[in-house]
Design a protein around this motif. Structure first.
Motif, PDB file in Angstrom:
ATOM      1  N   CYS A   1      21.899-116.713 -33.986  1.00  0.00           N
ATOM      2  CA  CYS A   1      21.850-116.011 -32.702  1.00  0.00           C
ATOM      3  C   CYS A   1      20.626-115.112 -32.630  1.00  0.00           C
ATOM      4  O   CYS A   1      19.968-114.999 -31.587  1.00  0.00           O
ATOM      5  CB  CYS A   1      23.118-115.192 -32.514  1.00  0.00           C
ATOM      6  N   CYS A   2      20.321-114.452 -33.747  1.00  0.00           N
ATOM      7  CA  CYS A   2      19.177-113.542 -33.773  1.00  0.00           C
ATOM      8  C   CYS A   2      17.864-114.324 -33.813  1.00  0.00           C
ATOM      9  O   CYS A   2      16.901-113.990 -33.108  1.00  0.00           O
ATOM     10  CB  CYS A   2      19.273-112.625 -34.988  1.00  0.00           C
ATOM     11  N   THR A   3      17.805-115.355 -34.663  1.00  0.00           N
ATOM     12  CA  THR A   3      16.562-116.085 -34.870  1.00  0.00           C
ATOM     13  C   THR A   3      16.132-116.843 -33.616  1.00  0.00           C
ATOM     14  O   THR A   3      14.961-116.828 -33.233  1.00  0.00           O
ATOM     15  CB  THR A   3      16.719-117.065 -36.039  1.00  0.00           C
TER      16      THR A   3
ATOM     17  N   THR B   1      20.180-112.922 -26.392  1.00  0.00           N
ATOM     18  CA  THR B   1      19.464-112.245 -25.304  1.00  0.00           C
ATOM     19  C   THR B   1      19.657-112.938 -23.961  1.00  0.00           C
ATOM     20  O   THR B   1      19.470-112.317 -22.917  1.00  0.00           O
ATOM     21  CB  THR B   1      17.966-112.179 -25.638  1.00  0.00           C
ATOM     22  N   ILE B   2      20.017-114.237 -23.978  1.00  0.00           N
ATOM     23  CA  ILE B   2      20.167-114.961 -22.711  1.00  0.00           C
ATOM     24  C   ILE B   2      21.616-114.960 -22.229  1.00  0.00           C
ATOM     25  O   ILE B   2      21.916-115.519 -21.173  1.00  0.00           O
ATOM     26  CB  ILE B   2      19.680-116.411 -22.859  1.00  0.00           C
TER      27      ILE B   2
ATOM     28  N   GLN C   1      26.618-110.279 -27.482  1.00  0.00           N
ATOM     29  CA  GLN C   1      27.700-110.210 -28.449  1.00  0.00           C
ATOM     30  C   GLN C   1      27.199-110.058 -29.885  1.00  0.00           C
ATOM     31  O   GLN C   1      28.004-109.870 -30.782  1.00  0.00           O
ATOM     32  CB  GLN C   1      28.570-111.476 -28.365  1.00  0.00           C
ATOM     33  N   CYS C   2      25.879-110.156 -30.082  1.00  0.00           N
ATOM     34  CA  CYS C   2      25.355-110.149 -31.449  1.00  0.00           C
ATOM     35  C   CYS C   2      24.323-109.036 -31.594  1.00  0.00           C
ATOM     36  O   CYS C   2      24.605-107.876 -31.340  1.00  0.00           O
ATOM     37  CB  CYS C   2      24.766-111.519 -31.774  1.00  0.00           C
ATOM     38  N   CYS C   3      23.114-109.404 -31.975  1.00  0.00           N
ATOM     39  CA  CYS C   3      22.094-108.406 -32.287  1.00  0.00           C
ATOM     40  C   CYS C   3      21.723-107.557 -31.076  1.00  0.00           C
ATOM     41  O   CYS C   3      21.439-106.364 -31.211  1.00  0.00           O
ATOM     42  CB  CYS C   3      20.856-109.105 -32.833  1.00  0.00           C
TER      43      CYS C   3
ATOM     44  N   CYS D   1      26.696-111.244 -35.586  1.00  0.00           N
ATOM     45  CA  CYS D   1      27.877-112.084 -35.763  1.00  0.00           C
ATOM     46  C   CYS D   1      27.800-112.908 -37.050  1.00  0.00           C
ATOM     47  O   CYS D   1      28.798-113.487 -37.478  1.00  0.00           O
ATOM     48  CB  CYS D   1      28.055-113.020 -34.573  1.00  0.00           C
ATOM     49  N   GLY D   2      26.609-112.985 -37.648  1.00  0.00           N
ATOM     50  CA  GLY D   2      26.471-113.722 -38.904  1.00  0.00           C
ATOM     51  C   GLY D   2      26.663-115.207 -38.754  1.00  0.00           C
ATOM     52  O   GLY D   2      27.195-115.868 -39.661  1.00  0.00           O
ATOM     53  N   LYS D   3      26.237-115.786 -37.637  1.00  0.00           N
ATOM     54  CA  LYS D   3      26.384-117.220 -37.402  1.00  0.00           C
ATOM     55  C   LYS D   3      25.277-117.958 -38.156  1.00  0.00           C
ATOM     56  O   LYS D   3      24.185-118.150 -37.638  1.00  0.00           O
ATOM     57  CB  LYS D   3      26.318-117.529 -35.905  1.00  0.00           C
TER      58      LYS D   3
END
Length: 435
Positions: free
Chosen positions: A141-143, A148-149, A154-156, A162-164
Protein backbone atom coordinates in the motif's frame (compact mmCIF):
# COMPACT_ATOMS: atom_id res chain seq x y z
CA UNK A 1 63.93 5.28 -9.18
CA UNK A 2 62.53 3.28 -12.08
CA UNK A 3 58.76 3.37 -12.46
CA UNK A 4 56.67 0.54 -14.00
CA UNK A 5 56.52 2.55 -17.21
CA UNK A 6 60.34 2.42 -17.43
CA UNK A 7 60.44 -1.39 -17.23
CA UNK A 8 61.17 -2.72 -20.72
CA UNK A 9 58.71 -5.63 -20.29
CA UNK A 10 55.79 -3.26 -19.81
CA UNK A 11 56.34 -1.78 -23.29
CA UNK A 12 56.80 -5.08 -25.03
CA UNK A 13 55.67 -4.98 -28.64
CA UNK A 14 52.61 -7.19 -29.33
CA UNK A 15 51.51 -8.73 -32.59
CA UNK A 16 48.90 -7.08 -34.78
CA UNK A 17 45.39 -7.89 -33.47
CA UNK A 18 46.57 -8.86 -29.98
CA UNK A 19 45.63 -5.46 -28.54
CA UNK A 20 47.59 -3.18 -26.28
CA UNK A 21 48.35 -3.36 -22.56
CA UNK A 22 49.79 -0.62 -20.37
CA UNK A 23 49.76 0.65 -16.81
CA UNK A 24 47.54 3.56 -15.85
CA UNK A 25 48.47 6.45 -13.58
CA UNK A 26 46.38 4.96 -10.77
CA UNK A 27 48.56 1.84 -10.79
CA UNK A 28 46.03 -0.48 -12.48
CA UNK A 29 46.76 -2.21 -15.77
CA UNK A 30 44.53 -1.64 -18.78
CA UNK A 31 44.30 -3.83 -21.87
CA UNK A 32 42.38 -2.82 -24.99
CA UNK A 33 41.62 -4.57 -28.25
CA UNK A 34 39.06 -5.03 -31.02
CA UNK A 35 36.46 -7.81 -30.75
CA UNK A 36 33.35 -8.89 -32.61
CA UNK A 37 30.18 -6.92 -31.83
CA UNK A 38 26.52 -7.54 -32.75
CA UNK A 39 25.76 -6.85 -36.39
CA UNK A 40 29.09 -8.36 -37.51
CA UNK A 41 30.96 -5.17 -36.58
CA UNK A 42 34.14 -4.51 -34.61
CA UNK A 43 34.23 -2.84 -31.24
CA UNK A 44 37.13 -1.75 -29.06
CA UNK A 45 36.84 -3.03 -25.50
CA UNK A 46 38.89 -2.25 -22.42
CA UNK A 47 39.56 -4.52 -19.45
CA UNK A 48 41.43 -3.84 -16.22
CA UNK A 49 43.49 -5.77 -13.71
CA UNK A 50 45.78 -5.28 -10.76
CA UNK A 51 48.67 -6.82 -12.71
CA UNK A 52 49.73 -6.86 -16.33
CA UNK A 53 49.15 -10.60 -16.48
CA UNK A 54 45.60 -10.31 -15.14
CA UNK A 55 44.59 -7.58 -17.60
CA UNK A 56 46.18 -9.47 -20.48
CA UNK A 57 44.38 -12.67 -19.53
CA UNK A 58 41.00 -10.89 -19.54
CA UNK A 59 41.67 -9.37 -22.94
CA UNK A 60 42.87 -12.69 -24.35
CA UNK A 61 39.66 -14.36 -23.15
CA UNK A 62 37.51 -11.79 -24.92
CA UNK A 63 39.52 -12.02 -28.13
CA UNK A 64 39.31 -15.82 -28.04
CA UNK A 65 35.53 -15.65 -27.66
CA UNK A 66 35.41 -13.18 -30.53
CA UNK A 67 37.42 -15.53 -32.72
CA UNK A 68 34.84 -18.26 -31.99
CA UNK A 69 32.13 -15.98 -33.40
CA UNK A 70 30.67 -14.82 -30.07
CA UNK A 71 29.97 -11.08 -30.09
CA UNK A 72 30.81 -9.07 -27.00
CA UNK A 73 27.84 -8.12 -24.77
CA UNK A 74 26.40 -4.79 -25.81
CA UNK A 75 23.72 -4.11 -23.19
CA UNK A 76 24.03 -0.35 -22.86
CA UNK A 77 20.36 0.32 -22.16
CA UNK A 78 18.42 0.15 -18.92
CA UNK A 79 16.67 -2.85 -17.41
CA UNK A 80 13.35 -1.13 -18.12
CA UNK A 81 14.14 -0.79 -21.82
CA UNK A 82 15.13 -4.43 -22.11
CA UNK A 83 12.09 -5.73 -20.18
CA UNK A 84 9.81 -3.72 -22.46
CA UNK A 85 11.56 -5.13 -25.52
CA UNK A 86 11.39 -8.67 -24.09
CA UNK A 87 7.66 -8.49 -23.37
CA UNK A 88 6.70 -6.96 -26.71
CA UNK A 89 9.00 -8.92 -29.03
CA UNK A 90 9.95 -12.19 -27.34
CA UNK A 91 7.62 -13.31 -24.57
CA UNK A 92 4.50 -12.49 -26.56
CA UNK A 93 5.36 -15.27 -29.04
CA UNK A 94 6.17 -17.96 -26.45
CA UNK A 95 3.58 -17.42 -23.72
CA UNK A 96 -0.14 -17.91 -23.61
CA UNK A 97 -2.06 -14.67 -23.64
CA UNK A 98 -3.21 -14.88 -20.02
CA UNK A 99 0.32 -15.75 -18.89
CA UNK A 100 1.70 -12.82 -20.88
CA UNK A 101 -0.83 -10.55 -19.18
CA UNK A 102 0.37 -11.70 -15.76
CA UNK A 103 4.01 -11.20 -16.80
CA UNK A 104 3.21 -7.67 -17.98
CA UNK A 105 1.51 -6.80 -14.70
CA UNK A 106 4.44 -8.24 -12.75
CA UNK A 107 6.94 -6.15 -14.72
CA UNK A 108 4.84 -2.99 -14.38
CA UNK A 109 4.14 -3.31 -10.66
CA UNK A 110 7.41 -4.67 -9.30
CA UNK A 111 10.32 -4.93 -11.75
CA UNK A 112 10.22 -1.49 -13.36
CA UNK A 113 9.89 0.49 -10.10
CA UNK A 114 12.63 -1.53 -8.39
CA UNK A 115 15.24 -2.24 -11.10
CA UNK A 116 14.10 -0.30 -14.17
CA UNK A 117 16.64 2.53 -13.93
CA UNK A 118 19.69 0.31 -13.60
CA UNK A 119 21.87 -0.47 -16.60
CA UNK A 120 21.35 -4.02 -17.84
CA UNK A 121 25.08 -4.59 -18.34
CA UNK A 122 25.85 -3.39 -14.80
CA UNK A 123 23.09 -5.29 -12.98
CA UNK A 124 24.61 -7.44 -10.25
CA UNK A 125 23.49 -10.27 -8.02
CA UNK A 126 23.64 -7.91 -5.06
CA UNK A 127 21.25 -5.50 -6.80
CA UNK A 128 18.70 -8.27 -7.33
CA UNK A 129 19.03 -9.65 -3.81
CA UNK A 130 18.72 -6.18 -2.23
CA UNK A 131 15.66 -5.39 -4.31
CA UNK A 132 13.96 -8.70 -3.43
CA UNK A 133 14.69 -8.19 0.28
CA UNK A 134 13.15 -4.75 0.12
CA UNK A 135 10.15 -6.08 -1.80
CA UNK A 136 9.70 -8.78 0.83
CA UNK A 137 9.62 -6.40 3.79
CA UNK A 138 7.78 -3.31 2.50
CA UNK A 139 4.05 -2.68 2.57
CA UNK A 140 2.58 -2.64 -0.94
CA UNK A 141 0.00 0.00 0.00
CA UNK A 142 2.83 2.37 0.86
CA UNK A 143 5.16 1.43 -2.00
CA UNK A 144 2.58 1.60 -4.81
CA UNK A 145 0.65 4.52 -3.34
CA UNK A 146 -2.59 2.57 -3.10
CA UNK A 147 -3.64 4.30 0.08
CA UNK A 148 -3.40 7.83 -1.33
CA UNK A 149 -6.03 7.16 -4.02
CA UNK A 150 -8.62 5.82 -1.56
CA UNK A 151 -11.53 7.95 -0.45
CA UNK A 152 -10.67 7.18 3.16
CA UNK A 153 -6.99 6.38 3.83
CA UNK A 154 -6.50 3.19 5.79
CA UNK A 155 -2.72 2.74 5.77
CA UNK A 156 0.28 5.06 5.69
CA UNK A 157 -1.75 8.10 4.66
CA UNK A 158 -3.79 7.60 7.84
CA UNK A 159 -0.71 7.27 10.01
CA UNK A 160 -0.76 3.49 10.40
CA UNK A 161 0.68 0.76 8.19
CA UNK A 162 -1.48 -2.24 7.34
CA UNK A 163 1.60 -4.35 6.60
CA UNK A 164 0.23 -5.74 3.33
CA UNK A 165 3.33 -7.57 2.13
CA UNK A 166 3.82 -9.89 -0.81
CA UNK A 167 3.32 -13.57 -0.16
CA UNK A 168 6.27 -15.95 -0.66
CA UNK A 169 4.55 -17.41 -3.73
CA UNK A 170 4.14 -13.98 -5.35
CA UNK A 171 7.73 -13.10 -4.53
CA UNK A 172 8.94 -16.33 -6.12
CA UNK A 173 6.81 -15.58 -9.20
CA UNK A 174 8.33 -12.10 -9.57
CA UNK A 175 11.80 -13.62 -9.26
CA UNK A 176 11.00 -16.22 -11.94
CA UNK A 177 9.84 -13.54 -14.37
CA UNK A 178 13.13 -11.66 -13.95
CA UNK A 179 15.10 -14.88 -14.42
CA UNK A 180 13.23 -15.65 -17.64
CA UNK A 181 13.91 -12.19 -19.05
CA UNK A 182 17.62 -12.24 -18.15
CA UNK A 183 17.99 -15.78 -19.47
CA UNK A 184 16.90 -14.57 -22.89
CA UNK A 185 19.36 -11.68 -22.61
CA UNK A 186 22.11 -14.27 -22.09
CA UNK A 187 20.94 -16.24 -25.13
CA UNK A 188 21.02 -13.08 -27.22
CA UNK A 189 24.51 -12.39 -25.82
CA UNK A 190 23.43 -9.07 -24.35
CA UNK A 191 24.90 -10.00 -20.95
CA UNK A 192 27.46 -12.67 -20.04
CA UNK A 193 25.47 -14.36 -17.24
CA UNK A 194 22.07 -14.40 -15.55
CA UNK A 195 22.65 -12.69 -12.21
CA UNK A 196 19.13 -13.51 -10.99
CA UNK A 197 19.98 -17.21 -10.95
CA UNK A 198 22.55 -16.61 -8.23
CA UNK A 199 19.87 -15.33 -5.82
CA UNK A 200 18.41 -18.14 -3.74
CA UNK A 201 14.78 -17.64 -2.82
CA UNK A 202 14.06 -20.96 -1.16
CA UNK A 203 11.08 -23.15 -1.99
CA UNK A 204 7.84 -21.44 -0.96
CA UNK A 205 5.17 -23.51 0.67
CA UNK A 206 2.40 -24.51 -1.73
CA UNK A 207 -0.87 -22.65 -1.43
CA UNK A 208 -3.04 -24.14 1.28
CA UNK A 209 -6.24 -25.80 0.13
CA UNK A 210 -9.05 -27.56 1.93
CA UNK A 211 -10.21 -30.56 -0.13
CA UNK A 212 -13.52 -32.21 0.52
CA UNK A 213 -13.61 -35.19 2.80
CA UNK A 214 -15.28 -38.40 1.63
CA UNK A 215 -18.46 -37.50 3.52
CA UNK A 216 -18.51 -33.97 2.11
CA UNK A 217 -17.87 -35.29 -1.40
CA UNK A 218 -20.91 -37.59 -1.11
CA UNK A 219 -23.00 -34.66 0.08
CA UNK A 220 -21.84 -32.55 -2.88
CA UNK A 221 -22.69 -35.28 -5.40
CA UNK A 222 -26.11 -35.66 -3.81
CA UNK A 223 -26.72 -31.91 -4.17
CA UNK A 224 -25.58 -31.97 -7.81
CA UNK A 225 -27.94 -34.82 -8.68
CA UNK A 226 -30.62 -33.46 -11.00
CA UNK A 227 -28.63 -30.33 -11.96
CA UNK A 228 -28.30 -29.81 -15.71
CA UNK A 229 -24.51 -29.86 -15.29
CA UNK A 230 -24.47 -32.87 -13.00
CA UNK A 231 -22.23 -34.79 -15.43
CA UNK A 232 -19.63 -31.99 -15.30
CA UNK A 233 -19.48 -31.98 -11.51
CA UNK A 234 -19.27 -35.79 -11.49
CA UNK A 235 -16.27 -35.62 -13.85
CA UNK A 236 -14.59 -32.89 -11.83
CA UNK A 237 -14.79 -34.77 -8.55
CA UNK A 238 -14.17 -38.30 -9.85
CA UNK A 239 -11.35 -37.55 -12.35
CA UNK A 240 -9.78 -34.27 -11.17
CA UNK A 241 -10.04 -32.50 -14.54
CA UNK A 242 -9.35 -28.76 -14.59
CA UNK A 243 -12.15 -26.26 -15.17
CA UNK A 244 -10.88 -25.31 -18.63
CA UNK A 245 -10.42 -28.98 -19.60
CA UNK A 246 -14.02 -29.77 -18.60
CA UNK A 247 -15.44 -26.82 -20.54
CA UNK A 248 -13.25 -27.66 -23.55
CA UNK A 249 -14.46 -31.26 -23.88
CA UNK A 250 -16.12 -32.13 -27.19
CA UNK A 251 -18.31 -35.12 -27.90
CA UNK A 252 -15.69 -36.37 -30.34
CA UNK A 253 -13.25 -36.60 -27.40
CA UNK A 254 -15.44 -39.11 -25.56
CA UNK A 255 -15.55 -42.84 -26.14
CA UNK A 256 -18.43 -43.89 -23.96
CA UNK A 257 -18.37 -47.43 -25.35
CA UNK A 258 -14.72 -47.84 -24.40
CA UNK A 259 -15.05 -45.75 -21.24
CA UNK A 260 -12.30 -43.19 -22.04
CA UNK A 261 -11.97 -39.44 -22.57
CA UNK A 262 -9.22 -37.63 -24.50
CA UNK A 263 -8.11 -34.29 -23.04
CA UNK A 264 -6.93 -32.20 -26.00
CA UNK A 265 -7.76 -28.56 -25.23
CA UNK A 266 -8.83 -26.05 -22.61
CA UNK A 267 -11.48 -23.36 -22.91
CA UNK A 268 -10.46 -19.95 -21.57
CA UNK A 269 -11.34 -16.31 -21.99
CA UNK A 270 -8.64 -14.03 -23.37
CA UNK A 271 -8.55 -10.26 -23.82
CA UNK A 272 -8.27 -10.38 -27.61
CA UNK A 273 -10.21 -13.46 -28.73
CA UNK A 274 -12.75 -13.77 -25.93
CA UNK A 275 -13.84 -17.31 -25.04
CA UNK A 276 -11.60 -19.54 -27.12
CA UNK A 277 -10.12 -23.04 -27.20
CA UNK A 278 -6.40 -23.20 -26.40
CA UNK A 279 -3.89 -26.05 -26.13
CA UNK A 280 -3.63 -27.81 -22.80
CA UNK A 281 -1.57 -26.30 -20.01
CA UNK A 282 1.44 -28.54 -20.73
CA UNK A 283 2.25 -31.35 -23.13
CA UNK A 284 1.63 -33.85 -20.33
CA UNK A 285 -1.84 -32.38 -19.81
CA UNK A 286 -2.86 -33.72 -23.22
CA UNK A 287 -3.81 -37.23 -22.17
CA UNK A 288 -6.44 -39.96 -22.25
CA UNK A 289 -8.14 -40.98 -19.03
CA UNK A 290 -10.48 -43.78 -18.00
CA UNK A 291 -14.04 -42.80 -17.16
CA UNK A 292 -15.76 -44.14 -14.05
CA UNK A 293 -19.00 -46.04 -14.58
CA UNK A 294 -20.98 -43.31 -12.80
CA UNK A 295 -19.57 -40.68 -15.17
CA UNK A 296 -20.44 -42.68 -18.27
CA UNK A 297 -24.02 -43.05 -17.02
CA UNK A 298 -24.36 -39.34 -16.25
CA UNK A 299 -22.83 -38.39 -19.62
CA UNK A 300 -25.39 -40.52 -21.44
CA UNK A 301 -28.15 -38.74 -19.56
CA UNK A 302 -26.53 -35.38 -20.29
CA UNK A 303 -26.44 -36.16 -24.03
CA UNK A 304 -30.16 -36.93 -23.99
CA UNK A 305 -30.83 -33.67 -22.10
CA UNK A 306 -28.77 -31.71 -24.64
CA UNK A 307 -30.73 -33.27 -27.51
CA UNK A 308 -33.97 -32.06 -25.94
CA UNK A 309 -32.50 -28.59 -25.47
CA UNK A 310 -31.44 -28.54 -29.13
CA UNK A 311 -34.99 -29.32 -30.23
CA UNK A 312 -36.39 -26.64 -27.93
CA UNK A 313 -33.92 -23.99 -29.16
CA UNK A 314 -34.61 -24.68 -32.84
CA UNK A 315 -32.82 -22.23 -35.13
CA UNK A 316 -31.33 -20.40 -32.13
CA UNK A 317 -29.17 -23.40 -31.27
CA UNK A 318 -25.40 -22.84 -31.59
CA UNK A 319 -23.76 -26.04 -32.78
CA UNK A 320 -20.40 -25.74 -30.99
CA UNK A 321 -19.71 -29.44 -30.46
CA UNK A 322 -18.89 -28.98 -26.79
CA UNK A 323 -20.17 -31.47 -24.25
CA UNK A 324 -21.15 -28.85 -21.68
CA UNK A 325 -22.98 -25.84 -23.09
CA UNK A 326 -25.63 -23.32 -22.21
CA UNK A 327 -29.25 -24.22 -23.04
CA UNK A 328 -28.78 -22.48 -26.43
CA UNK A 329 -25.62 -24.46 -27.31
CA UNK A 330 -23.07 -21.72 -26.69
CA UNK A 331 -19.97 -22.54 -24.61
CA UNK A 332 -20.10 -21.93 -20.87
CA UNK A 333 -18.09 -19.15 -19.27
CA UNK A 334 -15.80 -20.09 -16.40
CA UNK A 335 -17.42 -17.46 -14.17
CA UNK A 336 -20.86 -18.93 -14.90
CA UNK A 337 -19.67 -22.39 -13.88
CA UNK A 338 -18.28 -20.95 -10.64
CA UNK A 339 -21.69 -19.45 -9.80
CA UNK A 340 -23.39 -22.82 -10.33
CA UNK A 341 -20.74 -24.45 -8.17
CA UNK A 342 -21.21 -22.01 -5.30
CA UNK A 343 -24.98 -22.55 -5.48
CA UNK A 344 -24.47 -26.30 -5.06
CA UNK A 345 -22.18 -25.74 -2.07
CA UNK A 346 -24.89 -23.71 -0.36
CA UNK A 347 -27.51 -26.31 -1.22
CA UNK A 348 -25.36 -29.04 0.34
CA UNK A 349 -24.56 -26.77 3.33
CA UNK A 350 -20.84 -27.21 2.70
CA UNK A 351 -18.05 -24.75 3.45
CA UNK A 352 -16.89 -22.34 0.74
CA UNK A 353 -14.12 -23.76 -1.45
CA UNK A 354 -12.80 -23.04 -4.93
CA UNK A 355 -13.84 -25.05 -7.97
CA UNK A 356 -10.20 -26.09 -8.38
CA UNK A 357 -10.43 -27.74 -4.95
CA UNK A 358 -12.55 -30.46 -6.56
CA UNK A 359 -9.37 -31.46 -8.38
CA UNK A 360 -7.46 -31.48 -5.09
CA UNK A 361 -10.27 -33.46 -3.48
CA UNK A 362 -10.07 -36.16 -6.15
CA UNK A 363 -6.31 -36.53 -5.73
CA UNK A 364 -6.50 -36.50 -1.94
CA UNK A 365 -9.22 -39.15 -1.81
CA UNK A 366 -7.27 -41.33 -4.25
CA UNK A 367 -4.15 -41.05 -2.12
CA UNK A 368 -6.09 -41.96 1.00
CA UNK A 369 -7.37 -45.06 -0.77
CA UNK A 370 -3.79 -46.19 -1.39
CA UNK A 371 -3.56 -45.37 -5.11
CA UNK A 372 0.03 -45.07 -6.37
CA UNK A 373 1.39 -41.57 -6.86
CA UNK A 374 2.37 -42.25 -10.48
CA UNK A 375 -1.22 -43.21 -11.32
CA UNK A 376 -2.52 -39.96 -9.83
CA UNK A 377 0.14 -38.03 -11.74
CA UNK A 378 -1.06 -39.50 -15.05
CA UNK A 379 -4.71 -38.87 -14.19
CA UNK A 380 -4.14 -35.23 -13.25
CA UNK A 381 -1.81 -34.59 -16.18
CA UNK A 382 1.11 -33.23 -14.17
CA UNK A 383 4.31 -32.67 -16.13
CA UNK A 384 6.49 -34.32 -13.45
CA UNK A 385 5.72 -36.63 -10.58
CA UNK A 386 7.60 -34.17 -8.36
CA UNK A 387 4.74 -31.71 -8.84
CA UNK A 388 2.26 -34.30 -7.58
CA UNK A 389 4.50 -35.24 -4.66
CA UNK A 390 5.00 -31.59 -3.67
CA UNK A 391 1.37 -30.50 -3.88
CA UNK A 392 0.09 -33.47 -1.91
CA UNK A 393 3.02 -33.85 0.47
CA UNK A 394 0.76 -33.20 3.48
CA UNK A 395 -1.51 -36.08 2.46
CA UNK A 396 1.39 -38.48 2.09
CA UNK A 397 2.74 -37.34 5.46
CA UNK A 398 -0.61 -38.06 7.11
CA UNK A 399 -0.71 -41.53 5.54
CA UNK A 400 2.83 -42.18 6.78
CA UNK A 401 1.80 -41.10 10.27
CA UNK A 402 -1.18 -43.48 10.19
CA UNK A 403 1.10 -46.32 9.09
CA UNK A 404 3.61 -45.54 11.84
CA UNK A 405 0.81 -45.45 14.42
CA UNK A 406 -0.35 -48.89 13.31
CA UNK A 407 3.17 -50.22 13.72
CA UNK A 408 3.49 -48.59 17.15
CA UNK A 409 0.23 -50.21 18.30
CA UNK A 410 1.45 -53.58 17.07
CA UNK A 411 4.72 -53.23 18.98
CA UNK A 412 3.01 -51.89 22.11
CA UNK A 413 0.25 -54.54 22.33
CA UNK A 414 1.44 -57.79 20.84
CA UNK A 415 -1.34 -60.13 19.86
CA UNK A 416 -1.30 -63.29 22.00
CA UNK A 417 -1.78 -66.42 19.90
CA UNK A 418 -4.87 -68.44 20.78
CA UNK A 419 -4.01 -71.92 22.02
CA UNK A 420 -5.45 -74.73 19.94
CA UNK A 421 -5.83 -78.38 20.80
CA UNK A 422 -3.20 -79.40 18.27
CA UNK A 423 -0.62 -76.82 19.41
CA UNK A 424 2.59 -78.54 20.48
CA UNK A 425 6.29 -78.46 19.96
CA UNK A 426 6.04 -80.97 17.17
CA UNK A 427 6.25 -79.69 13.62
CA UNK A 428 2.94 -79.51 11.76
CA UNK A 429 1.86 -82.48 9.74
CA UNK A 430 2.65 -82.20 6.06
CA UNK A 431 0.59 -83.84 3.38
CA UNK A 432 2.32 -86.43 1.26
CA UNK A 433 3.10 -85.24 -2.24
CA UNK A 434 0.83 -86.49 -4.99
CA UNK A 435 2.74 -88.24 -7.73
Amino acid sequence: MATPRDIPGSRRTRANGDGTVYQRKDGRWEAAGYVLAPGNTQKRVRVYGTTRKEALAKLTEKIAASNRGLPVPSAQGSVAAYLTYWLENVAVHHLRENTHTRYTACVRLYLLPGLGRKKLAKLTTKDVRTWLDQLRTTCQCCTRGLDTIRDEPQCCAAGKCCGKKLSPLTLAYVHSVLKSALEHAVREEEIPRNVARNVRMGTPRPRRFEPLTAEEARAFLAAAHGHRLNALFELALRTGLRKGELLGLRWEDLDLAGGTASIRRTLQRTNTAGLTALPTKTQSSERRIALPTECMRSLEQHRERQAREREAAGTNWKSSGYVFTRPDGYPIEGATLTRHFNTLLRRATLRRIRFHDLRHSAATLLLEQGVELVVIKELLGHAHIGVTATVYAHVRLRLQRDAIDLLSNALRNPVQPVARPDDSDEPPLRAAPVR
